[in-house]
Design a protein around this motif. Structure first.
Motif, PDB file in Angstrom:
ATOM      1  N   THR A 304      46.576  22.885  79.437  1.00  0.00           N
ATOM      2  CA  THR A 304      45.822  23.741  80.346  1.00  0.00           C
ATOM      3  C   THR A 304      45.404  25.041  79.659  1.00  0.00           C
ATOM      4  OG1 THR A 304      47.063  22.845  82.212  1.00  0.00           O
ATOM      5  CG2 THR A 304      45.894  24.903  82.593  1.00  0.00           C
ATOM      6  N   LEU A 305      46.253  25.529  78.780  1.00  0.00           N
ATOM      7  CA  LEU A 305      45.967  26.782  78.065  1.00  0.00           C
ATOM      8  C   LEU A 305      45.056  26.572  76.856  1.00  0.00           C
ATOM      9  CD1 LEU A 305      49.557  28.296  78.198  1.00  0.00           C
ATOM     10  CD2 LEU A 305      47.546  29.152  79.422  1.00  0.00           C
ATOM     11  N   GLY A 306      44.718  25.302  76.561  1.00  0.00           N
ATOM     12  CA  GLY A 306      43.857  25.029  75.412  1.00  0.00           C
ATOM     13  C   GLY A 306      44.608  24.952  74.098  1.00  0.00           C
ATOM     14  N   VAL A 307      45.933  24.758  74.177  1.00  0.00           N
ATOM     15  CA  VAL A 307      46.769  24.693  72.978  1.00  0.00           C
ATOM     16  C   VAL A 307      47.153  23.237  72.724  1.00  0.00           C
ATOM     17  CG1 VAL A 307      48.946  25.434  71.932  1.00  0.00           C
ATOM     18  CG2 VAL A 307      47.664  27.005  73.409  1.00  0.00           C
ATOM     19  N   PRO A 308      46.745  22.636  71.599  1.00  0.00           N
ATOM     20  CA  PRO A 308      47.127  21.256  71.312  1.00  0.00           C
ATOM     21  C   PRO A 308      48.629  21.147  71.044  1.00  0.00           C
ATOM     22  CG  PRO A 308      46.059  22.204  69.401  1.00  0.00           C
ATOM     23  CD  PRO A 308      45.932  23.213  70.507  1.00  0.00           C
ATOM     24  N   VAL A 309      49.190  19.932  71.221  1.00  0.00           N
ATOM     25  CA  VAL A 309      50.636  19.756  71.172  1.00  0.00           C
ATOM     26  C   VAL A 309      51.013  18.667  70.172  1.00  0.00           C
ATOM     27  CG1 VAL A 309      52.710  19.338  72.547  1.00  0.00           C
ATOM     28  CG2 VAL A 309      50.700  20.331  73.629  1.00  0.00           C
ATOM     29  N   VAL A 310      52.064  18.934  69.402  1.00  0.00           N
ATOM     30  CA  VAL A 310      52.697  17.895  68.584  1.00  0.00           C
ATOM     31  C   VAL A 310      53.767  17.232  69.448  1.00  0.00           C
ATOM     32  CG1 VAL A 310      54.118  17.409  66.566  1.00  0.00           C
ATOM     33  CG2 VAL A 310      52.285  19.114  66.412  1.00  0.00           C
ATOM     34  N   LEU A 311      53.706  15.910  69.590  1.00  0.00           N
ATOM     35  CA  LEU A 311      54.659  15.193  70.433  1.00  0.00           C
ATOM     36  C   LEU A 311      54.835  13.758  69.950  1.00  0.00           C
ATOM     37  CD1 LEU A 311      52.930  14.423  73.887  1.00  0.00           C
ATOM     38  CD2 LEU A 311      51.714  14.834  71.771  1.00  0.00           C
ATOM     39  N   ASN A 312      55.864  13.113  70.461  1.00  0.00           N
ATOM     40  CA  ASN A 312      56.182  11.752  70.038  1.00  0.00           C
ATOM     41  C   ASN A 312      55.149  10.767  70.547  1.00  0.00           C
ATOM     42  OD1 ASN A 312      58.571  13.460  70.088  1.00  0.00           O
ATOM     43  ND2 ASN A 312      59.730  11.634  69.531  1.00  0.00           N
ATOM     44  N   ARG A 313      54.916   9.702  69.770  1.00  0.00           N
ATOM     45  CA  ARG A 313      54.026   8.627  70.216  1.00  0.00           C
ATOM     46  C   ARG A 313      54.816   7.688  71.138  1.00  0.00           C
ATOM     47  NH1 ARG A 313      49.331   6.084  68.503  1.00  0.00           N
ATOM     48  NH2 ARG A 313      49.224   7.313  66.574  1.00  0.00           N
ATOM     49  N   THR A 314      54.456   7.648  72.393  1.00  0.00           N
ATOM     50  CA  THR A 314      55.039   6.713  73.363  1.00  0.00           C
ATOM     51  C   THR A 314      53.890   6.107  74.171  1.00  0.00           C
ATOM     52  OG1 THR A 314      55.238   8.307  75.183  1.00  0.00           O
ATOM     53  CG2 THR A 314      57.048   8.258  73.584  1.00  0.00           C
ATOM     54  N   PRO A 315      54.129   4.980  74.839  1.00  0.00           N
ATOM     55  CA  PRO A 315      53.055   4.419  75.676  1.00  0.00           C
ATOM     56  C   PRO A 315      52.526   5.409  76.711  1.00  0.00           C
ATOM     57  CG  PRO A 315      54.792   2.795  75.369  1.00  0.00           C
ATOM     58  CD  PRO A 315      55.298   4.083  74.772  1.00  0.00           C
ATOM     59  N   MET A 316      53.429   6.210  77.281  1.00  0.00           N
ATOM     60  CA  MET A 316      52.994   7.195  78.267  1.00  0.00           C
ATOM     61  C   MET A 316      52.082   8.243  77.635  1.00  0.00           C
ATOM     62  SD  MET A 316      55.316   9.841  80.493  1.00  0.00           S
ATOM     63  CE  MET A 316      56.562   8.625  80.817  1.00  0.00           C
ATOM     64  N   HIS A 317      52.458   8.725  76.462  1.00  0.00           N
ATOM     65  CA  HIS A 317      51.652   9.749  75.790  1.00  0.00           C
ATOM     66  C   HIS A 317      50.334   9.169  75.271  1.00  0.00           C
ATOM     67  CE1 HIS A 317      55.566  12.218  75.005  1.00  0.00           C
ATOM     68  NE2 HIS A 317      55.062  12.451  76.203  1.00  0.00           N
ATOM     69  N   GLU A 318      50.344   7.903  74.872  1.00  0.00           N
ATOM     70  CA  GLU A 318      49.099   7.269  74.438  1.00  0.00           C
ATOM     71  C   GLU A 318      48.122   7.159  75.603  1.00  0.00           C
ATOM     72  OE1 GLU A 318      50.315   4.471  70.624  1.00  0.00           O
ATOM     73  OE2 GLU A 318      50.095   3.547  72.605  1.00  0.00           O
ATOM     74  N   ARG A 319      48.630   6.818  76.795  1.00  0.00           N
ATOM     75  CA  ARG A 319      47.739   6.747  77.972  1.00  0.00           C
ATOM     76  C   ARG A 319      47.224   8.126  78.341  1.00  0.00           C
ATOM     77  NH1 ARG A 319      51.124   2.522  79.311  1.00  0.00           N
ATOM     78  NH2 ARG A 319      52.650   3.792  80.399  1.00  0.00           N
ATOM     79  N   LEU A 320      48.038   9.143  78.092  1.00  0.00           N
ATOM     80  CA  LEU A 320      47.647  10.508  78.438  1.00  0.00           C
ATOM     81  C   LEU A 320      46.600  11.050  77.474  1.00  0.00           C
ATOM     82  CD1 LEU A 320      48.456  12.955  80.357  1.00  0.00           C
ATOM     83  CD2 LEU A 320      49.932  13.688  78.475  1.00  0.00           C
TER      84      LEU A 320
END
Length: 721
Positions: A304-320
């Motif tokens: 929302t703040l326009g800041v990209p995020v480093v995060l784990n690859r999971t099916p949920m995050h891939e759909r997001l």
């Protein structure tokens, strides 16, 4: 009148973490959805950084049991104590809904006077089949039974619960994290900034959150030629019994780590301002958390703040964020590679930021309030002033029958109306009931609804009062039995049939007057069934129920064989009890012979090998339908056949053979002359890219004709007219 909501989370609002932000978001969303809200605090207020903004909201009352003397103790309340305090607060002036977070607390409340009014937010549940003990299932079943609504953060959690705890099906709704920007906060300016790469983490410091490992990133990035700073916001350092030295190591790293700036704890608005001043957010966690069914609020806030995020690859995050999102990371090397890439490639930075911003847009306060408004409208439908004016009181509706499974959601709806009072006479069996209780219903009710035209309908037709209305709902099962012929139709005001074909057939067989027999279709819980499809659904055919043999599984196999000749991706999924689980089917020689041949064919056919999947029978139909793109109806006959309609509501395309009356329920375009025509139509829709458009048309049709709101409206008109 605005619904009154009591809110309590097993969370400490002195600490900024995801659970505390939940409390803030839930209160704000309820207010915007039209509720008056009372928030009860778990712990004494030591800082007002989260509580004060809520106190300032119109329509919100914040109660502190410690300050009011409702609870004495220096620390926060445990579940048993909170349940006692909430019961006292509710007893003063009972609330319409009680929103609670915390499984242990919900379990305590489930046995008390708030049962039936609970809106339970479920997060702290076992998140794998191995962790789901008999005790955990029992707790969740009791919570589900006592809850009006179960609020689930993600579709993954909802589906998991529905398969593990059947009682949650039909009550589970989505309520994702709510992201609310404080007033006056400016989002990050687009594009990479000049100077060092500013990494930012906000939240608690704990081993599985990889917060200690994060403190090494500026030093390791410097080796790769990337100048970086790590800004860490928060003051909650976890004491881990399995790693007693963690808290000390973590504090030392925060205070002395190279390139690490520790800002300590801050009000949420300031924490988000510090995030917006960063370049990249960190939500990299230990791999043991990849199976989590929860979605990090911090990820959404960063987006929302326009800041990209480093995060784990999971099916949920891939759909997001998409499978090609550039900042997925599993190991420390992955994190360093991603940060080095983004630090040297402005276009990658822009892509990641845009993805995060677009994903977070669906989790704003307006979206959350809209969801809640829909759930509140279902729970508290507007009363009819006409009914109250005529009677001067609520209309008394009695429902009688031995099996109410086809009436369950209608019964929930009738009970929720402020202008109706509902009592149920649940017969022990088709011909067994408590005559005293049934007579009491006759003495009390203005309207009696008999579900099934069986012995219950005969009994009430003989005893109804002259000023009382009697409505009987007839199913296919009774039409060919003796009961309709024995029914005194003169004592019945309306007979309900679920389709025009069975309406005509009923009048033909019984000779009842046309004005007595009306059509009100079966209901489809379109809101519950409307869920995102899983990849590959367009190649998946589904059947719900394959017994008895007139369901014609053999014809569905014809369709699958024909499709798999050209495309082996087509697969038939069958969700059903197996025929030998029905004693009354399996005792018939012709039924056994039919299924023996069907299963022999599946085992021996080259085309069917690997192309038919049997899934267990259960109430998790909505979750199961996420993988289904086509729902087949190959029966010899049906009174309505709900399965294709449920499929349509889920975003699947119906495919029917022309059983008698099918064209009075479903549009002719979904009905095929034979299995070859059905297979050809399915193949063409997929190959020509029409499946998605057809699915959307089917969904719109079923919502307009058989959606739960529409069918409830028809029943309301019938009962109150």
């Amino acid at each position: 009148m605005r619904p009154r909501a009591l809110v309590y989370g097993d969370v400490d609002l002195n600490i900024i973490d995801g659970s505390a932000i939940w409390a803030q978001g839930m209160v704000q969303a309820l207010v915007r959805a039209g509720c008056e809200v009372t928030l009860v605090l778990k712990a004494p207020v030591r800082t007002g950084r989260l509580v004060d903004p809520l106190r300032a909201l119109p329509g919100v009352t914040v109660r502190s049991p410690h300050a009011e003397g409702l609870f004495e103790g220096p620390a926060g309340m445990v579940a048993r104590q909170a349940a006692e305090v909430l019961a006292r607060v509710d007893e003063e002036d009972p609330y319409d809904l009680v929103v609670v977070r915390g499984r242990l607390l919900a379990g305590k409340l489930a046995a008390g006077p708030m049962a039936g009014r609970l809106w339970t937010y479920l997060t702290d549940v076992p998140q794998s089949a191995a962790e789901f003990t008999a005790s955990a299932k029992g707790d969740l079943r009791r919570i589900a039974d006592a809850s009006r609504v179960l609020l689930c953060q993600t579709e993954e959690l909802r589906g998991f619960l529905e398969s593990a705890v059947p009682a949650t099906a039909g009550k589970s709704v989505l309520f994702p994290p709510v992201v609310v920007l404080p007033d006056g906060l400016e989002t990050r300016r687009p594009g990479p900034s000049d100077g060092p790469l500013r990494l930012v983490y906000t939240g608690k410091f704990a081993p599985r959150w990889n917060t200690y490992e994060m403190t090494s990133l500026p030093r390791l990035l410097a080796v790769r030629g990337v100048d970086a700073e790590l800004h860490m916001v928060g003051d909650k350092i976890h004491d881990d019994p399995s790693d007693p030295g963690f808290a000390s190591r973590m504090r030392t790293a925060l205070e002395t780590g190279e390139g690490v700036v520790w800002h300590g704890g801050h009000p949420r608005a300031e924490a988000m301002r510090l995030t917006a001043a960063g370049d990249v957010g960190l939500s990299w966690r230990d791999a043991s958390m990849d199976a989590s069914l929860e979605l990090s609020t911090k990820v959404l806030e960063c987006g929302t703040l326009g800041v990209p995020v480093v995060l784990n690859r999971t099916p949920m995050h891939e759909r997001l964020l998409g499978t090609d999102y550039p900042l997925f990371a599993a190991t420390e090397d992955d994190v360093l590679d991603a940060l080095a890439l983004i630090g040297k490639n402005p276009e990658v930075f822009t892509l990641a930021a845009d993805r995060c911003r677009a994903a977070a847009a669906e989790f704003g306060l307006d979206a959350a309030a809209a969801r809640l408004r829909g759930y509140l409208a279902q729970a508290f439908p507007e009363p009819s002033e006409k009914v109250l004016a005529v009677k001067g009181r609520r209309l008394r509706v009695g429902v009688a029958g031995h099996d109410l499974k086809f009436f369950s959601r209608l019964l929930d709806y009738l009970r929720s109306r402020a202008d109706l009072e509902v009592r149920v006479d649940h017969w022990a069996a088709l011909k067994a009931h408590d005559e005293e209780r049934s007579q009491a219903l006759v003495d009390w009710a203005d309207v009696i609804v008999c579900e099934w035209c069986g012995p219950n309908a005969l009994w009430f037709a003989q005893r109804k009062r002259p000023d009382q209305r009697l409505v009987v709902r007839l199913h296919r099962f009774e039409l060919y039995a003796a009961w309709p012929k024995q029914l005194d139709i003169g004592a019945v005001d309306q007979v309900i049939c679920v389709s025009p074909h069975y309406n005509a057939l009923t009048r033909e067989i019984t000779g009842w007057p046309a004005e007595k027999v009306v059509t009100v279709p079966n209901w489809v819980d379109d809101a519950q069934l409307d869920r995102a499809k899983l990849p590959g659904a367009e190649h998946h055919l589904g059947m719900i129920g394959i017994a008895p043999s007139r369901k014609r599984l053999d014809l569905a196999l014809d369709v699958v064989e024909e499709l798999r000749r050209d495309d082996p991706r087509f697969t038939l999924f069958v969700k059903s009890k197996l025929p030998w689980e029905y004693w009354w089917i399996w005792q018939k020689d012709e039924e056994r012979a039919h299924y023996e041949e069907v299963f022999r064919r599946i085992r021996r056919s080259r085309l069917l090998s690997g192309g038919v999947v049997f899934d267990s029978y259960g109430r998790d139909v909505a979750s199961w339908l996420r993988r289904i793109g086509w729902v087949l109806s190959t029966s010899d006959d049906e009174s309505f056949h709900l399965a294709p309609a449920e499929g349509m509501a889920s975003g699947a395309v119906p495919a029917l053979l022309p059983w008698p009356g099918a064209d009075t329920i479903y549009e002719r375009r979904w009905i095929h002359d034979d299995t070859s025509a059905m297979a050809a139509s399915i193949a063409a829709a997929v190959s020509q890219g029409r499946w998605q458009d057809d699915a959307e048309q089917a969904r719109a049709q079923v919502k307009a004709a058989y959606g739960l709101d529409e069918v409830c409206r028809q029943w309301t008109d019938l009962l109150t007219g």
